[in-house]
Design an enzyme around this catalytic site. Structure first.
Site, PDB file in Angstrom:
ATOM      1  CE1 TYR A 161      67.769  56.608  49.980  1.00  0.00           C
ATOM      2  CE2 TYR A 161      65.736  57.310  51.025  1.00  0.00           C
ATOM      3  CZ  TYR A 161      66.956  57.612  50.446  1.00  0.00           C
ATOM      4  OH  TYR A 161      67.359  58.929  50.325  1.00  0.00           O
ATOM      5  CB  SER A 197      66.459  60.147  53.953  1.00  0.00           C
ATOM      6  OG  SER A 197      65.146  60.172  53.449  1.00  0.00           O
TER       7      SER A 197
END
Ligand SMILES: NC(=O)c1ccc[n+]([C@@H]2O[C@H](COP(=O)([O-])OP(=O)(O)OC[C@H]3O[C@@H](n4cnc5c(N)ncnc54)[C@H](OP(=O)(O)O)[C@@H]3O)[C@@H](O)[C@H]2O)c1
Length: 231
Positions: free
Chosen positions: A150, A137
């Site tokens: 995350y 990401s």
């Protein structure tokens, strides 16, 4: 081509699995949602490739082992593409973050890709060919307030990718991390960006197909797929 795709019941993984099947590839698709996998099997009846599915929870290492056995058997120990896509996100300040959340994100976003890559790499090395794609990401390149767990998993996934590439390269095996910004999937349904302005799940499929089409000696570093005009 034989492909193993995790998180293939929704969003990016579903789009990648559907696209590969439509192109005539053999796909082993997994996720927890057995109902959605059943529906996918119905849809796949008209498609060119062969679909295998297994419902499993990647949070549990014994389930990952079950997946490894089932997928290698179903694909006759030939795996050309592994897409470590399944992932979850939680956001919140570090002080409010619980140990349970930490363990859950580490298990799904990091331990499962590690275990699946560890099992797949020797198969690909023996073949002298193969591609492992890890869906990281933009949060694996930069961290923001509230993104600690995350971001930690997505940064670490890039670390795993680097070592996979270094260890696989002498045997013709490639590993690449794709780092997208907002992709229009249920994961980001509450994001402050209209869906029409997001990256589309099919863009990840196209990126994977581009990677597969490169000549044997060519491999990009991490691919950062930005949304036009922002993250
Ligand atoms: N959407 C974005 O903006 C974006 C941006 C950058 C990176 N990513 C990454 O892209 C990947 C796919 O995300 P997405 O946007 O497509 O999300 P999504 O639509 O929520 O899909 C997530 C997938 O992961 C699977 N999954 C979650 N927990 C699991 C578990 N414990 N065991 C097995 N499978 C599990 C889900 O399957 P079940 O529900 O069936 O368990 C689902 O198929 C993730 O790694 C995410 O971090 C997404």
């Amino acid at each position: 081509m034989n492909a193993l795709v995790t998180g293939a019941t929704s969003g990016i993984g579903l789009s990648v699995a559907q696209g590969l099947l439509a192109l005539g590839h053999n796909v082993f698709a997994t996720g927890r949602n057995s109902g959605r996998l059943g529906q996918f099997r119905e849809e796949a009846k008209g498609m060119a490739g062969t679909l295998h599915t297994l419902a499993c929870d990647l949070e549990r290492p014994e389930e990952v082992e079950r997946l490894i056995k089932a997928s290698t058997d179903a694909l006759s120990h030939k795996i050309d593409l592994l897409v470590n896509n399944a992932g979850i996100a939680t956001f919140g300040e570090i002080e409010e973050t619980t140990l349970e959340e930490f363990e859950r994100l580490m298990a799904v976003n990091l331990r499962a890709p590690f275990l699946l890559s560890r099992a797949t790499l020797p198969i690909m090395k023996k073949q002298g060919d193969g591609l492992i794609v890890n869906i990281s990401s933009v949060a694996g390149l930069e961290a923001w307030a509230g993104s600690s767990l995350y971001s930690m998993t997505k940064f670490a996934l890039r670390g795993l990718t680097g070592s996979l590439l270094a260890e696989g390269a002498p045997s013709g095996v490639k590993a690449v991390a794709i780092c997208p910004g907002y992709v229009a999937t249920p994961l980001v349904s509450g994001a402050p960006v209209p869906e029409s302005e997001m990256i589309q799940p099919e863009d990840i499929l196209k990126t994977i197909l581009y990677l597969r089409d490169l000549s044997p000696a060519a491999v990009p570093g991490d691919i950062v797929l930005k949304r036009l005009g922002g993250l």
